[in-house]
Design an enzyme around this catalytic site. Structure first.
Site, PDB file in Angstrom:
ATOM      1  CG  ASN A   1      50.175   3.185  41.601  1.00  0.00           C
ATOM      2  OD1 ASN A   1      51.357   2.901  41.683  1.00  0.00           O
ATOM      3  ND2 ASN A   1      49.400   2.727  40.632  1.00  0.00           N
ATOM      4  N   GLY A   2      50.392   6.704  44.287  1.00  0.00           N
ATOM      5  CA  GLY A   2      49.924   7.921  44.919  1.00  0.00           C
ATOM      6  C   GLY A   2      51.002   8.554  45.776  1.00  0.00           C
TER       7      GLY A   2
ATOM      8  CG  HIS B   1      55.935  40.177  20.583  1.00  0.00           C
ATOM      9  ND1 HIS B   1      55.962  41.541  20.713  1.00  0.00           N
ATOM     10  CD2 HIS B   1      55.015  39.908  19.623  1.00  0.00           C
ATOM     11  CE1 HIS B   1      55.086  42.090  19.883  1.00  0.00           C
ATOM     12  NE2 HIS B   1      54.496  41.116  19.212  1.00  0.00           N
TER      13      HIS B   1
ATOM     14  NE  ARG C   1      49.612   2.597  34.768  1.00  0.00           N
ATOM     15  CZ  ARG C   1      48.430   3.169  34.982  1.00  0.00           C
ATOM     16  NH1 ARG C   1      47.417   2.884  34.195  1.00  0.00           N
ATOM     17  NH2 ARG C   1      48.260   4.019  35.963  1.00  0.00           N
TER      18      ARG C   1
ATOM     19  CB  CYS D   1      53.622   3.730  37.092  1.00  0.00           C
ATOM     20  SG  CYS D   1      52.830   4.326  35.632  1.00  0.00           S
TER      21      CYS D   1
ATOM     22  CE  LYS E   1      52.497  13.308  21.431  1.00  0.00           C
ATOM     23  NZ  LYS E   1      51.675  14.240  22.034  1.00  0.00           N
TER      24      LYS E   1
ATOM     25  CD  GLU F   1      49.853  16.926  20.918  1.00  0.00           C
ATOM     26  OE1 GLU F   1      50.010  15.693  20.893  1.00  0.00           O
ATOM     27  OE2 GLU F   1      49.790  17.583  21.981  1.00  0.00           O
TER      28      GLU F   1
ATOM     29  CD  GLU G   1      54.616  13.769  25.008  1.00  0.00           C
ATOM     30  OE1 GLU G   1      53.877  13.706  26.002  1.00  0.00           O
ATOM     31  OE2 GLU G   1      54.220  13.519  23.846  1.00  0.00           O
TER      32      GLU G   1
ATOM     33  CD1 TRP H   1      57.551   7.752  35.647  1.00  0.00           C
ATOM     34  CD2 TRP H   1      56.684   9.035  37.276  1.00  0.00           C
ATOM     35  NE1 TRP H   1      57.728   9.070  35.284  1.00  0.00           N
ATOM     36  CE2 TRP H   1      57.215   9.888  36.266  1.00  0.00           C
ATOM     37  CE3 TRP H   1      56.092   9.625  38.392  1.00  0.00           C
ATOM     38  CZ2 TRP H   1      57.155  11.268  36.351  1.00  0.00           C
ATOM     39  CZ3 TRP H   1      56.041  11.011  38.477  1.00  0.00           C
ATOM     40  CH2 TRP H   1      56.572  11.812  37.461  1.00  0.00           C
TER      41      TRP H   1
ATOM     42  CE  LYS I   1      48.694   6.571  26.690  1.00  0.00           C
ATOM     43  NZ  LYS I   1      48.984   7.384  25.487  1.00  0.00           N
TER      44      LYS I   1
END
Length: 608
Positions: free
Chosen positions: A98-99, A504, A27, A2, A485, A481, A488, A74, A603
């Site tokens: 990273n990646g 339904h 992050r 990260c 939240k 949303e 998370e 991460w 992040k």
């Protein structure tokens, strides 16, 4: 991924590396480590878990050297353990990355057959062994570095050191962000400008495919075709160098309370004398209006795009598609002519979003790309034709709050600017909407004064197994949303649904233990939403109502009512969002979770 930091200085580098890693904690990560070059060899220290564990070990046994690299990881390939943490070392090279190296299995088998000894499960570890092999073969470090990069498939940002050469860092980026920084007595490479806050005077943003050799005296940069290039240095962004909690318990709490200021800053940036102007997106004001708009984003940004679809189609009668960036590239999208591509990203580095925009770009000359980003020098911002900056300021909490509100406010201005061009709204109507947006600033402050009431409601979530969020029209994505939240940061299972869709299937979940948060502003099919509310209440659900209807008309026998100022078709999503953010925040506090750095989350998601 990260967070990456690399540095060369005239003094011991450990403190610089650790300061950079601390600034990138926001992050999200699950292990950390540093490596310094000294006495023709490397000294490394890695720990799983939070950075405090690494700091404790280094406090007892510090590493000494004038150059070094560091990383907060991460986990992608391999569990979040100490041996999988970065930096990774071969016999002659140390690397942070990273990646994802997509061909790591093939490279690992070849390198092992040539004597490489791997100590981790990661894809990253092939990089130092491959660089070592090419150094032995060519004897020239730049040739070896370029040969190494040419063999790597996938995305990466890499900073490497070579044993016996403490004067240089080897840097490269392809698909993941990386920048350079410099001060009078040090040079740096980092994946995030925040890592360099307070340490550098200038920064240089590497372009896609760039690789370089960095020292205190020189910066030799080459593009993806190995041509020597010059990239401009720019002053360190002022706002990146001053980030603290400001007396709040968490960054997330601070950022929720910053939202009135964010809306005011957006109005000051883009509205003057009743006119809306986006200075970095000229085509919005000048190009022929599109026959179609495609909006692509991830997570919270995706929800903001969904809200805007209601606004755009209602006022402009232009068909709008909203796609998850992670799916857009892989469904063979029909792009077609006369289309505007609008992408939203807080960081401007989201890998899926960036690749979706690249897929769209260049198909026909009458197509245009517009990026709504919070980081003006990010990859998305640099590659888009037009940019609208969100002006939210640095967002440190992993769960996005003020960036979502900023996206809604900017999207509202975007719709109004197009409505003026098409004549879909009169000048008076647009003026009224701008006044309504200005009024949101004190209205948000008023809502924030109700925090104690929402904290009280959150107290009833201590023993629940999950929650359901319901809304209609533009408040359907607001319900999504709100559920996101809560998921998370509290780790509760939560789902958002269009209120009319609840019958339904999701209604099967409803019993007396399940809190149902019903978002019911007057502007969005109120009577139908109230009917849906009665359907869940009659089955024993604990209903929490968020509404701007008069108190006398509120339905009886709901567990709690959160009243918001009255908002129209545009304004209601901004006003309903704040109570949902506060609810999630206080439920997380009650449950004792890590609010700013929730488990498993990052992040900025810079891998697919």
């Amino acid at each position: 991924m990260c967070g990456i930091i690399g540095a060369i200085a005239h003094q011991d580098i450990q403190a610089h590396l650790l300061d950079g890693l601390k600034r990138m904690e926001y992050r999200g990560y699950d292990s950390a480590g540093i490596c310094v070059a000294a006495n023709h060899t490397f000294a490394s220290c890695k720990q799983s878990g939070k950075l405090t564990k690494l700091l404790q070990v280094l406090d007892r046994a510090p590493l000494s050297g004038h150059s070094g690299i560091g990383h907060t990881r991460w986990a992608t390939h391999g569990a979040p353990t100490e041996y999988n943490a970065h930096p990774h070392l071969s016999d002659a090279v140390a690397v942070v990355h990273n990646g994802i190296i997509e061909n790591h299995d093939v490279l690992r088998q070849r390198l092992q057959s040539n004597g490489a000894q791997f100590a981790s499960e990661t894809d990253t570890e092939v990089v130092p062994w491959l660089f070592s092999q090419h150094i032995k073969e060519s004897g020239d470090l730049m040739t070896a570095w370029q040969s190494t990069l040419s063999e790597l498939q996938g995305s990466f940002a890499i900073v490497a050191m070579v044993a016996g050469d403490s004067e240089h860092l080897w840097v490269a980026r392809r698909g993941s962000p990386l920048l350079l920084g410099r001060s009078r007595d040090a040079v740096y490479a980092a994946s995030d400008v925040m890592a360099l806050a307070g340490m550098v005077d200038e920064v240089l943003y590497l372009e896609e495919g760039d690789h370089c050799c960095l020292s205190l005296l020189t910066t030799d940069i080459y593009d993806e075709k190995r041509n020597s290039v010059r990239r401009p240095w720019a002053p360190m962004p002022v706002e990146a160098s001053s980030v603290d909690k400001g007396g709040f318990r968490h960054y997330m709490e601070k950022e929720i309370h910053e939202q009135p200021r964010v809306v005011a800053d957006i109005l000051n940036a883009y509205v003057k004398d009743g006119d809306i102007h986006f200075p970095q997106a000229a085509f919005v004001h000048e190009a022929p209006l599109p026959a179609r708009i495609v909006m692509v984003a991830c997570g919270t940004s995706y929800h903001a795009a969904m809200v805007a679809r209601y606004w755009l189609e209602h006022y402009l009668q232009i068909p709008v598609e909203v796609d998850m960036a992670s799916e857009y590239r892989y469904r063979d999208p029909v792009i077609g002519p006369n289309t505007w591509f609008v992408t939203l990203s807080q960081s401007g580095e989201t890998a899926d979003t960036l690749e979706a925009m690249r897929l769209f770009s260049g198909h026909t000359p009458d197509n245009h790309t517009l990026a709504l980003v919070n980081v003006p020098h990010s990859s998305v911002a640099r590659e888009a034709e037009g940019v609208i900056e969100l002006h939210a300021g640095p967002e440190i909490g992993v769960a996005s709050t003020k960036a979502f509100t900023a996206q809604l406010a900017v999207l509202m201005l975007f719709v109004l600017a197009l409505a003026r061009r098409t004549g879909a709204m009169t000048a008076d109507e647009i003026g009224q909407q701008l006044e309504a947006l200005r009024a949101v600033v004190p209205q948000l402050r008023q809502l924030l004064q109700e925090e104690a009431r929402i904290e009280q409601i959150a107290g009833s979530f201590g023993d629940v197994r999950g929650a359901l969020f319901l809304g209609r029209g533009p408040c359907y994505p607001v319900a999504l949303e709100g559920a996101l939240k809560l998921k998370e940061i509290s780790y509760l299972h939560a789902e958002g649904y269009a209120a009319g869709e609840m019958k339904h299937g999701p209604i099967a979940l409803i019993d007396k233990e399940l809190p149902v948060i019903v978002i019911a502003p007057v502007s969005y099919h109120l009577e139908k939403v109230l009917s849906n509310l009665e359907e869940v209440r009659s089955r024993g659900a604990r209903v929490i109502l968020i509404t701007d209807m008069p108190e006398s008309k509120c339905p009886k026998h709901v567990e709690a009512v959160v009243r918001i100022p009255q908002g129209d078709f545009f304004i209601a999503p901004l006003l309903t969002t704040v109570p949902l953010q506060l609810l999630a925040y206080h439920v997380a506090r009650i449950k004792g979770t890590d609010v700013d750095q929730p488990r498993n989350l990052a992040k900025s998601v810079t891998v697919e």
